[in-house]
Design a protein around this motif. Sequence first.
Motif, PDB file in Angstrom:
ATOM      1  N   VAL A 259       5.756  55.068   1.462  1.00  0.00           N
ATOM      2  CA  VAL A 259       6.959  54.856   2.267  1.00  0.00           C
ATOM      3  C   VAL A 259       7.616  53.530   1.887  1.00  0.00           C
ATOM      4  O   VAL A 259       8.842  53.448   1.724  1.00  0.00           O
ATOM      5  CB  VAL A 259       6.613  54.880   3.770  1.00  0.00           C
ATOM      6  CG1 VAL A 259       7.838  54.489   4.598  1.00  0.00           C
ATOM      7  CG2 VAL A 259       6.138  56.257   4.192  1.00  0.00           C
ATOM      8  N   GLN A 260       6.812  52.494   1.729  1.00  0.00           N
ATOM      9  CA  GLN A 260       7.368  51.203   1.336  1.00  0.00           C
ATOM     10  C   GLN A 260       8.071  51.281  -0.012  1.00  0.00           C
ATOM     11  O   GLN A 260       9.167  50.730  -0.187  1.00  0.00           O
ATOM     12  CB  GLN A 260       6.265  50.143   1.298  1.00  0.00           C
ATOM     13  CG  GLN A 260       5.757  49.737   2.673  1.00  0.00           C
ATOM     14  CD  GLN A 260       4.667  48.692   2.573  1.00  0.00           C
ATOM     15  OE1 GLN A 260       3.493  49.019   2.558  1.00  0.00           O
ATOM     16  NE2 GLN A 260       5.046  47.441   2.506  1.00  0.00           N
ATOM     17  N   ARG A 261       7.438  51.964  -0.965  1.00  0.00           N
ATOM     18  CA  ARG A 261       8.055  52.091  -2.294  1.00  0.00           C
ATOM     19  C   ARG A 261       9.391  52.822  -2.194  1.00  0.00           C
ATOM     20  O   ARG A 261      10.400  52.383  -2.774  1.00  0.00           O
ATOM     21  CB  ARG A 261       7.103  52.859  -3.214  1.00  0.00           C
ATOM     22  CG  ARG A 261       7.676  53.184  -4.600  1.00  0.00           C
ATOM     23  CD  ARG A 261       7.824  51.934  -5.457  1.00  0.00           C
ATOM     24  NE  ARG A 261       6.526  51.387  -5.797  1.00  0.00           N
ATOM     25  CZ  ARG A 261       5.805  51.755  -6.854  1.00  0.00           C
ATOM     26  NH1 ARG A 261       6.250  52.693  -7.666  1.00  0.00           N
ATOM     27  NH2 ARG A 261       4.652  51.172  -7.101  1.00  0.00           N
ATOM     28  N   LYS A 262       9.416  53.904  -1.440  1.00  0.00           N
ATOM     29  CA  LYS A 262      10.660  54.672  -1.307  1.00  0.00           C
ATOM     30  C   LYS A 262      11.749  53.843  -0.634  1.00  0.00           C
ATOM     31  O   LYS A 262      12.902  53.813  -1.086  1.00  0.00           O
ATOM     32  CB  LYS A 262      10.405  55.945  -0.496  1.00  0.00           C
ATOM     33  CG  LYS A 262      11.630  56.859  -0.423  1.00  0.00           C
ATOM     34  CD  LYS A 262      11.392  58.057   0.474  1.00  0.00           C
ATOM     35  CE  LYS A 262      11.572  57.677   1.918  1.00  0.00           C
ATOM     36  NZ  LYS A 262      11.735  58.850   2.799  1.00  0.00           N
ATOM     37  N   LEU A 263      11.391  53.141   0.438  1.00  0.00           N
ATOM     38  CA  LEU A 263      12.381  52.371   1.184  1.00  0.00           C
ATOM     39  C   LEU A 263      12.893  51.182   0.377  1.00  0.00           C
ATOM     40  O   LEU A 263      14.076  50.822   0.465  1.00  0.00           O
ATOM     41  CB  LEU A 263      11.775  51.895   2.503  1.00  0.00           C
ATOM     42  CG  LEU A 263      11.409  53.026   3.483  1.00  0.00           C
ATOM     43  CD1 LEU A 263      10.749  52.478   4.720  1.00  0.00           C
ATOM     44  CD2 LEU A 263      12.644  53.843   3.849  1.00  0.00           C
ATOM     45  N   GLU A 264      12.032  50.571  -0.420  1.00  0.00           N
ATOM     46  CA  GLU A 264      12.487  49.486  -1.290  1.00  0.00           C
ATOM     47  C   GLU A 264      13.610  49.965  -2.203  1.00  0.00           C
ATOM     48  O   GLU A 264      14.642  49.294  -2.352  1.00  0.00           O
ATOM     49  CB  GLU A 264      11.326  48.959  -2.127  1.00  0.00           C
ATOM     50  CG  GLU A 264      10.357  48.064  -1.385  1.00  0.00           C
ATOM     51  CD  GLU A 264       9.193  47.634  -2.259  1.00  0.00           C
ATOM     52  OE1 GLU A 264       9.268  47.879  -3.478  1.00  0.00           O
ATOM     53  OE2 GLU A 264       8.228  47.072  -1.728  1.00  0.00           O
ATOM     54  N   ILE A 276      16.590  52.226   7.483  1.00  0.00           N
ATOM     55  CA  ILE A 276      16.316  51.568   8.758  1.00  0.00           C
ATOM     56  C   ILE A 276      15.648  52.512   9.749  1.00  0.00           C
ATOM     57  O   ILE A 276      14.680  52.138  10.430  1.00  0.00           O
ATOM     58  CB  ILE A 276      17.625  50.974   9.339  1.00  0.00           C
ATOM     59  CG1 ILE A 276      18.016  49.719   8.561  1.00  0.00           C
ATOM     60  CG2 ILE A 276      17.456  50.645  10.820  1.00  0.00           C
ATOM     61  CD1 ILE A 276      19.399  49.192   8.911  1.00  0.00           C
ATOM     62  N   ALA A 277      16.132  53.743   9.843  1.00  0.00           N
ATOM     63  CA  ALA A 277      15.551  54.684  10.806  1.00  0.00           C
ATOM     64  C   ALA A 277      14.076  54.940  10.506  1.00  0.00           C
ATOM     65  O   ALA A 277      13.240  54.959  11.418  1.00  0.00           O
ATOM     66  CB  ALA A 277      16.331  55.999  10.777  1.00  0.00           C
ATOM     67  N   ARG A 302      20.821  43.064   6.089  1.00  0.00           N
ATOM     68  CA  ARG A 302      21.749  43.550   5.066  1.00  0.00           C
ATOM     69  C   ARG A 302      22.755  44.510   5.667  1.00  0.00           C
ATOM     70  O   ARG A 302      23.862  44.663   5.149  1.00  0.00           O
ATOM     71  CB  ARG A 302      20.975  44.231   3.935  1.00  0.00           C
ATOM     72  CG  ARG A 302      20.226  43.250   3.036  1.00  0.00           C
ATOM     73  CD  ARG A 302      19.166  43.963   2.205  1.00  0.00           C
ATOM     74  NE  ARG A 302      19.745  44.945   1.311  1.00  0.00           N
ATOM     75  CZ  ARG A 302      20.130  44.705   0.049  1.00  0.00           C
ATOM     76  NH1 ARG A 302      20.010  43.486  -0.438  1.00  0.00           N
ATOM     77  NH2 ARG A 302      20.620  45.657  -0.709  1.00  0.00           N
ATOM     78  N   GLY A 303      22.367  45.173   6.771  1.00  0.00           N
ATOM     79  CA  GLY A 303      23.297  46.067   7.462  1.00  0.00           C
ATOM     80  C   GLY A 303      24.152  45.359   8.490  1.00  0.00           C
ATOM     81  O   GLY A 303      24.816  46.015   9.300  1.00  0.00           O
ATOM     82  N   GLY A 304      24.119  44.021   8.511  1.00  0.00           N
ATOM     83  CA  GLY A 304      24.944  43.263   9.433  1.00  0.00           C
ATOM     84  C   GLY A 304      24.366  43.148  10.828  1.00  0.00           C
ATOM     85  O   GLY A 304      25.102  42.832  11.780  1.00  0.00           O
ATOM     86  N   ARG A 305      23.084  43.344  10.986  1.00  0.00           N
ATOM     87  CA  ARG A 305      22.457  43.319  12.317  1.00  0.00           C
ATOM     88  C   ARG A 305      21.454  42.165  12.390  1.00  0.00           C
ATOM     89  O   ARG A 305      20.267  42.352  12.536  1.00  0.00           O
ATOM     90  CB  ARG A 305      21.781  44.668  12.589  1.00  0.00           C
ATOM     91  CG  ARG A 305      22.757  45.831  12.578  1.00  0.00           C
ATOM     92  CD  ARG A 305      22.063  47.190  12.544  1.00  0.00           C
ATOM     93  NE  ARG A 305      21.207  47.406  13.696  1.00  0.00           N
ATOM     94  CZ  ARG A 305      20.492  48.529  13.894  1.00  0.00           C
ATOM     95  NH1 ARG A 305      20.569  49.526  12.993  1.00  0.00           N
ATOM     96  NH2 ARG A 305      19.734  48.663  14.953  1.00  0.00           N
ATOM     97  N   GLN A 306      21.963  40.932  12.307  1.00  0.00           N
ATOM     98  CA  GLN A 306      21.099  39.761  12.279  1.00  0.00           C
ATOM     99  C   GLN A 306      20.295  39.614  13.571  1.00  0.00           C
ATOM    100  O   GLN A 306      19.094  39.306  13.537  1.00  0.00           O
ATOM    101  CB  GLN A 306      21.934  38.497  12.046  1.00  0.00           C
ATOM    102  CG  GLN A 306      21.078  37.228  11.904  1.00  0.00           C
ATOM    103  CD  GLN A 306      21.928  35.987  11.768  1.00  0.00           C
ATOM    104  OE1 GLN A 306      22.947  35.854  12.442  1.00  0.00           O
ATOM    105  NE2 GLN A 306      21.530  35.067  10.881  1.00  0.00           N
TER     106      GLN A 306
END
Length: 357
Positions: A259-264, A276-277, A302-306
């Motif tokens: 999952v980490q590899r795919k999300l990266e 994100i989901a 990165r999606g503007g949600r600091q």
Amino acid sequence: MPTTATTDRPDATALGRQERQVLSAVGCGLGDDEIADALAVPEDTVAELLARILVKLGLRDRAAAIVHAFDCGLVAPGRGPRARPASRTVAVRAAESAPRMGISLLGPLQVRRDGRLLRLGHLRQQAVLAVLALGAGRPLGQQELLDDVWGMEPPVANVVPVYIYRLRKALCDGAGPAVIERGPRGYQLVPGAVDVDVARLEELVTGIGKADRAGEPLETVRLCTRALDLFRGEPLAGLPGPLAELERLRLVERRIALVQRKLEWQLRLGQEAEAIAELFALSAAHPLNEPLAAMLMRALHRGGRQADALLVFERARRRLADDLGVPPSGVLRRARRMILRGDEAGLGPSAGTAAGP
């Protein structure tokens, strides 16, 4: 008195013709009266022949004779007596021409034949099959099966040959050749007869590594998705034994790494919304996994949600303090500092995450 549970292949060549007929009939589950009718001999003669068979082959009882009849090739489950033992070549050819059988270990153990779910008996018996499936075609002796399934508490009775016999019957289900064979070094699944999902997972992981090294992000994401789709829940769920426990831990870690590899790669491709989901769900399932929390923080930023990204840090910090009594590690602290500084360069998707599965 020893039974068929030895490291040598069972051999019925020491028996006479009539004794072989009796052993074959016993292996088919016939009673003495039925055997007497089939061979046109008195029932007492059948009992005498069976007693001689047990002595000649060093078998303990009728149950051991049933197992022996199968192991030496006189009987195939659901197909009645055979004139002579089948060779390995014949078994392999029959398996290749038979419908494919699928064994799924990436969740509760399931076996399907022609799409139909098979009944496999109680959990210890299922665990024996799981060990064979995890063996990737490597022969496993009786002691190894005992160690993998029972560990430091072996059974009192000699149950492994009985479980193998029952599994053979369950897997054949009255149609097709046996898929468990016995050789000089132990039991194994007949090569090419069974499709095991763990083996397919490892093949996909190899492909993912190649695509990643070649810099092919779309192919990497596609292969990761295929690999993750194989999981149906907790691997080997509910199965007892040391090997099942170790493999359960290994395969859970494998899934997280995939999952980490795919999300990266999804983050590198600018697919923050999709990532994100999945990161939220995975972080909720593994709240103490700091690299996952750091990845979620970066994706949110990165999606503007600091603000949401910093809230993830606070939740992770509290959970680590409450459950483990430790502060956040460097990977979380670095992600927080970079978010507070607005350091986009330092918030690259691979910063502080695992290298891959």
